[in-house]
Each structure stands twice: as structure tokens, then as C-alpha cells.
Design a protein around this motif. Sequence first.
Motif, PDB file in Angstrom:
ATOM      1  N   PHE A   1       1.277 -13.051  22.656  1.00 35.97           N
ATOM      2  CA  PHE A   1       1.207 -12.494  21.305  1.00 35.97           C
ATOM      3  C   PHE A   1       2.255 -11.412  21.073  1.00 35.97           C
ATOM      4  N   ALA A   2       2.694 -10.753  22.132  1.00 29.97           N
ATOM      5  CA  ALA A   2       3.736  -9.736  21.985  1.00 29.97           C
ATOM      6  C   ALA A   2       5.028 -10.341  21.444  1.00 29.97           C
ATOM      7  N   LEU A   3       5.269 -11.609  21.764  1.00 32.39           N
ATOM      8  CA  LEU A   3       6.482 -12.253  21.270  1.00 32.39           C
ATOM      9  C   LEU A   3       6.463 -12.366  19.750  1.00 32.39           C
ATOM     10  N   PHE A   4       5.307 -12.656  19.180  1.00 34.31           N
ATOM     11  CA  PHE A   4       5.234 -12.787  17.725  1.00 34.31           C
ATOM     12  C   PHE A   4       5.450 -11.447  17.032  1.00 34.31           C
ATOM     13  N   SER A   5       4.989 -10.352  17.654  1.00 33.44           N
ATOM     14  CA  SER A   5       5.252  -9.021  17.097  1.00 33.44           C
ATOM     15  C   SER A   5       6.742  -8.720  17.095  1.00 33.44           C
ATOM     16  N   LEU A   6       7.452  -9.279  18.060  1.00 35.58           N
ATOM     17  CA  LEU A   6       8.899  -9.078  18.170  1.00 35.58           C
ATOM     18  C   LEU A   6       9.671 -10.073  17.302  1.00 35.58           C
ATOM     19  N   TRP A   7       9.230 -11.322  17.327  1.00 36.08           N
ATOM     20  CA  TRP A   7       9.990 -12.453  16.783  1.00 36.08           C
ATOM     21  C   TRP A   7       9.812 -12.639  15.280  1.00 36.08           C
ATOM     22  N   LEU A   8       8.576 -12.545  14.776  1.00 40.05           N
ATOM     23  CA  LEU A   8       8.344 -12.786  13.353  1.00 40.05           C
ATOM     24  C   LEU A   8       9.133 -11.838  12.450  1.00 40.05           C
ATOM     25  N   PRO A   9       9.157 -10.531  12.717  1.00 38.51           N
ATOM     26  CA  PRO A   9       9.954  -9.651  11.849  1.00 38.51           C
ATOM     27  C   PRO A   9      11.441 -10.006  11.821  1.00 38.51           C
ATOM     28  N   GLU A  10      11.940 -10.628  12.905  1.00 35.36           N
ATOM     29  CA  GLU A  10      13.354 -11.002  12.962  1.00 35.36           C
ATOM     30  C   GLU A  10      13.674 -12.218  12.095  1.00 35.36           C
ATOM     31  N   GLN A  11      12.656 -12.939  11.662  1.00 32.83           N
ATOM     32  CA  GLN A  11      12.885 -14.183  10.937  1.00 32.83           C
ATOM     33  C   GLN A  11      12.843 -14.027   9.416  1.00 32.83           C
ATOM     34  N   PHE A  12      12.423 -12.841   8.922  1.00 34.31           N
ATOM     35  CA  PHE A  12      12.239 -12.663   7.479  1.00 34.31           C
ATOM     36  C   PHE A  12      12.829 -11.341   7.012  1.00 34.31           C
ATOM     37  N   GLU A  13      13.329 -11.326   5.774  1.00 33.54           N
ATOM     38  CA  GLU A  13      13.875 -10.106   5.202  1.00 33.54           C
ATOM     39  C   GLU A  13      12.771  -9.115   4.860  1.00 33.54           C
ATOM     40  N   THR A  14      13.167  -7.855   4.667  1.00 34.84           N
ATOM     41  CA  THR A  14      12.205  -6.775   4.452  1.00 34.84           C
ATOM     42  C   THR A  14      11.291  -7.027   3.262  1.00 34.84           C
ATOM     43  N   ARG A  15      11.835  -7.562   2.174  1.00 34.62           N
ATOM     44  CA  ARG A  15      11.042  -7.699   0.947  1.00 34.62           C
ATOM     45  C   ARG A  15       9.921  -8.715   1.055  1.00 34.62           C
ATOM     46  N   VAL A  16       9.963  -9.608   2.065  1.00 36.97           N
ATOM     47  CA  VAL A  16       8.888 -10.590   2.236  1.00 36.97           C
ATOM     48  C   VAL A  16       8.283 -10.537   3.642  1.00 36.97           C
ATOM     49  N   ARG A  17       8.706  -9.585   4.455  1.00 33.07           N
ATOM     50  CA  ARG A  17       8.341  -9.584   5.883  1.00 33.07           C
ATOM     51  C   ARG A  17       6.832  -9.462   6.103  1.00 33.07           C
ATOM     52  N   ALA A  18       6.200  -8.493   5.461  1.00 29.92           N
ATOM     53  CA  ALA A  18       4.759  -8.293   5.672  1.00 29.92           C
ATOM     54  C   ALA A  18       3.962  -9.499   5.178  1.00 29.92           C
ATOM     55  N   THR A  19       4.391 -10.070   4.063  1.00 29.52           N
ATOM     56  CA  THR A  19       3.708 -11.250   3.529  1.00 29.52           C
ATOM     57  C   THR A  19       3.811 -12.420   4.501  1.00 29.52           C
ATOM     58  N   ALA A  20       5.014 -12.650   5.031  1.00 24.18           N
ATOM     59  CA  ALA A  20       5.209 -13.758   5.974  1.00 24.18           C
ATOM     60  C   ALA A  20       4.381 -13.546   7.233  1.00 24.18           C
ATOM     61  N   PHE A  21       4.415 -12.333   7.778  1.00 24.03           N
ATOM     62  CA  PHE A  21       3.661 -12.015   8.990  1.00 24.03           C
ATOM     63  C   PHE A  21       2.168 -12.242   8.736  1.00 24.03           C
ATOM     64  N   ALA A  22       1.662 -11.716   7.619  1.00 24.29           N
ATOM     65  CA  ALA A  22       0.237 -11.824   7.325  1.00 24.29           C
ATOM     66  C   ALA A  22      -0.174 -13.268   7.081  1.00 24.29           C
ATOM     67  N   PHE A  23       0.660 -14.028   6.364  1.00 27.31           N
ATOM     68  CA  PHE A  23       0.287 -15.413   6.069  1.00 27.31           C
ATOM     69  C   PHE A  23       0.258 -16.250   7.346  1.00 27.31           C
ATOM     70  N   CYS A  24       1.270 -16.111   8.188  1.00 25.93           N
ATOM     71  CA  CYS A  24       1.340 -16.922   9.404  1.00 25.93           C
ATOM     72  C   CYS A  24       0.157 -16.641  10.329  1.00 25.93           C
ATOM     73  N   THR A  25      -0.207 -15.373  10.468  1.00 20.98           N
ATOM     74  CA  THR A  25      -1.356 -15.046  11.311  1.00 20.98           C
ATOM     75  C   THR A  25      -2.654 -15.533  10.668  1.00 20.98           C
ATOM     76  N   SER A  26      -2.761 -15.417   9.349  1.00 19.27           N
ATOM     77  CA  SER A  26      -3.986 -15.837   8.667  1.00 19.27           C
ATOM     78  C   SER A  26      -4.189 -17.348   8.749  1.00 19.27           C
ATOM     79  N   PHE A  27      -3.106 -18.103   8.611  1.00 15.19           N
ATOM     80  CA  PHE A  27      -3.202 -19.559   8.706  1.00 15.19           C
ATOM     81  C   PHE A  27      -3.815 -19.957  10.045  1.00 15.19           C
ATOM     82  N   GLY A  28      -3.326 -19.340  11.112  1.00 10.68           N
ATOM     83  CA  GLY A  28      -3.840 -19.655  12.438  1.00 10.68           C
ATOM     84  C   GLY A  28      -5.301 -19.319  12.586  1.00 10.68           C
ATOM     85  N   ARG A  29      -5.732 -18.268  11.908  1.00 10.01           N
ATOM     86  CA  ARG A  29      -7.135 -17.867  12.018  1.00 10.01           C
ATOM     87  C   ARG A  29      -8.054 -18.827  11.279  1.00 10.01           C
ATOM     88  N   PHE A  30      -7.586 -19.359  10.146  1.00  2.00           N
ATOM     89  CA  PHE A  30      -8.386 -20.362   9.445  1.00  2.00           C
ATOM     90  C   PHE A  30      -8.614 -21.577  10.344  1.00  2.00           C
TER      91      PHE A  30
END
Length: 432
Positions: free
Chosen positions: A353-382
Motif C-alpha cells: 500500500f505504500a507504493l500507492f501513496s507514492l505512485w498515485l500522486p505522481e500520475q495526476f495533476e494537482t487540480r484533480v489529484r485528491a479526487t483521483a486518489f479518493a475515487f481509486c481507493t473507493s472503487f476498490g472498497r466497493f
Amino acid sequence: MNSLTDRTSVVRRRTPLNRSQIAGFWGAWAGWTLDGMDSFIYALVLTPALTELLPRSGYAATPANVGLAGSILFALFLVGWGLSFIWGPLADRFGRTKVLAGTIFTFAIFTGLAATSHNVWELGVYRFIAGVGIGGEWALAGTYVAESWPEDRRKMGAGYLQTGYYAGFFLAAALNYTIGVHYGWRAMFLTGAVPVVVAILVLLRVKESEKWQKAEARTEQVKPLREIFGPTYRRRTWVACILLTIAIVGLWAGAVYEPSAVIQLATKAGMAKNDAIRTASLATGLLSIATILGCLALPPLAERIGRKKTLAVYFTGMAVAIAGSFGWAFYLPNGLAPFIAWLFVLGFFGGNFALFSLWLPEQFETRVRATAFAFCTSFGRFVGAGVNFLLGAAVLHMHTLGVPVALTALAFIVGLFVIPFAPETKGEVLPQ
């Protein structure tokens, strides 16, 4: 000699952290630690809580009913986790720190309220709402640390941050070993209200990240949830969702059923009830320590061989460890010691899981970063909620928890075929 001197000087030239960055990290880390503690409290108190509440709800507290009700309530908790994607767009619009504090308030208050439950329905509602709060903490804490720490430190910052969740597991195990054994499950839930203090400190002491402030100043109002499914981000969003789903399924299959498995094996070995509970707490502590080590080992490995190869190593380790612990050691005549030994391996590779904390922010720009991080984690939880319900049904049908949990190892094999479709961001700076 010169080479050694050069390396030493490089280490010494790392950008120093200012007071705000240090306070922000510890605020995020403490929230994530208490988040992990809160999540694992339920697994530890599942049996005693439902044994008391099921008869009050009109159901017999048989082992089968406890197992089924536990799986249903945990599935509700994971659905709450899934709904936590609402925090991402809020953080992209209003800032990381205020919304981070809001997530901590939510899960702390409703975990404390779980101690007042009179029946399983009330417990289910409280755990569902607590799940909404808990689910948002990782995305916002990970986004905040990635944006606020200097570029030459943020990768290790991701590893340090992720240790908090498993320190929370260790803390929950310690509380169960002391408070839980002597004062019961209600006292355990009451300890989950403590994070309110952390939320207040986050609001008062932690400054907003400069990257978010600059992005907010230079961009017009955007719809980040729509943008992460636009042509620029669509593929990486779905690949991240799949990989996170696999990681979440594996984590919860192993971690949630680990205490029950240890208690069963300890009882089979002739231990008394309280001794079996203490053994489960010690095993959970070992699992947590191993996962912390896995989190700390991951960032240097990701910098050396890349993000994709590192995840492949950790996924392979998870597949082997889940099969070895639940599929083999659990069924040995004297399986307690081998099972606990496998838990160390399972814990270490659970640090993926530490990799996702490192890797996900690197894949998205600041203006959508939190949304992308939250959506990807939420999808997995569903998806994890559905898998957890199926696991509970399989355990009930097969009258064993070993084989159903062991089969989740197959998810990590599937993950090995998905990893090549993800972007490699080794050596790249955090996008603006």
C-alpha cells in the motif's frame, strides 16, 4: 573514497523540512494511525460484540450467525469506505487540511458512538458512517504529504506515512491485549473517539500545501471527477482502480480473518479463551511490525527498479504468503506456530500500500489529484465489500475460513497481468 564522499554530501544536501511540513506530516500520520486502529478494532471485537448484540436483535448468537452478521456489517463498513470518494472533490475545491480534519472528526465520533449500540442495526449504522470518514483519510493524507514535502523527500515520506496505518493495527492489538480483555468491546470502541483531538490539531497547526494554493489561484473551477475519466486520465484511472482493488481484497481477507484464525488455532492447541485472545493480539502486533518494515523497504526499491516491478514483487509475495498461511499452515495438526510465522511474510508484502501513496500522486495533476486518489481507493472498497460478503458466505458454507481466504491469492496473480498497463513514473517529478 571520493565516491563515498559524494554520496554522503548528496544525503546531506537533502532539502530540510520546515516546521509546517513536519507538523503537517505528523498530523497526517497520526490521523492515518488512528484510522488503522479504528479499522482493526472491529476485527478484534467482532465476536464478543455480536455475541452480546445478536440476542438483543432477535437472533441466536451461534458461531454461524456471528460469522454471517460480522461479514454483513463489515461489508456495510466497506460500502461506507467506498462512499468516501466524496471527500476528494471537496479537498480539490476547499483544500487538503480542512477536509482531512473533517474525515478524522467523522470516523472518531461515530466509532465512539458504536460503544453505545443496543443492537446490531445501530452498530451497523455507526460503522457505516465511520467508514465514510475512515475511507477519506488515506487519500487526503497521501495527497497532502506528496504535495507539501520537497521533491527529494516525498518518496520516503509516502513510505513513512503508510507505516501509520499498521502502527494503528499494532495499537489496536495493544489496546485489545489490555483494555479489551479487561473492559470489553464497548471500551475498545470508546478509544476510537480519541482522534477528535488530532482533528483539532490538524485544523489549528497545519498549513495548506503550496501546490494546492498555486493550482487554486491559477485555474478556473473544474469538475475533477469528470476530468479523471477524460481522454488524458481515463486509462490510468481504471488501471489504478483495478490494482488498488486487488490490494484491498488481499489486505482485508488476510487481516480481518487473521485474529479469528489465530484464536481457532490457539484453542485447538489447548489454550484457554483469554490466552487465545492474547495470542491473537500478539500475532496482530507481529503482522503490523512486519508491514511497517515492508512499507519502509518499498520506496528505496521503487526508486531502484521502478514502480511497476516493485508492485510485481510485492503482489507475488502476497500471493505466496496468503496461500502459505491460510491454505497450508492453517490446516496443519500443530499449525499455530507455522501460521504466525507466515503472518510475518504476509505483513511484509502487505506493505504494498505504500507504493500507492507514492505512485498515485505522481500520475495526476494537482487540480484533480485528491479526487483521483479518493475515487481509486473507493472503487476498490466497493468491490472489497462484495468480496467480503462472498467470503463470509463461503466460510459459512464450507465451515472453514482457511480455503476461502487462501483463494484470494488468485487476485494477486491477476494483478501481475494488469501492472504492465500502468504508467512508470520513476524519476519523474510530481506534476503541477
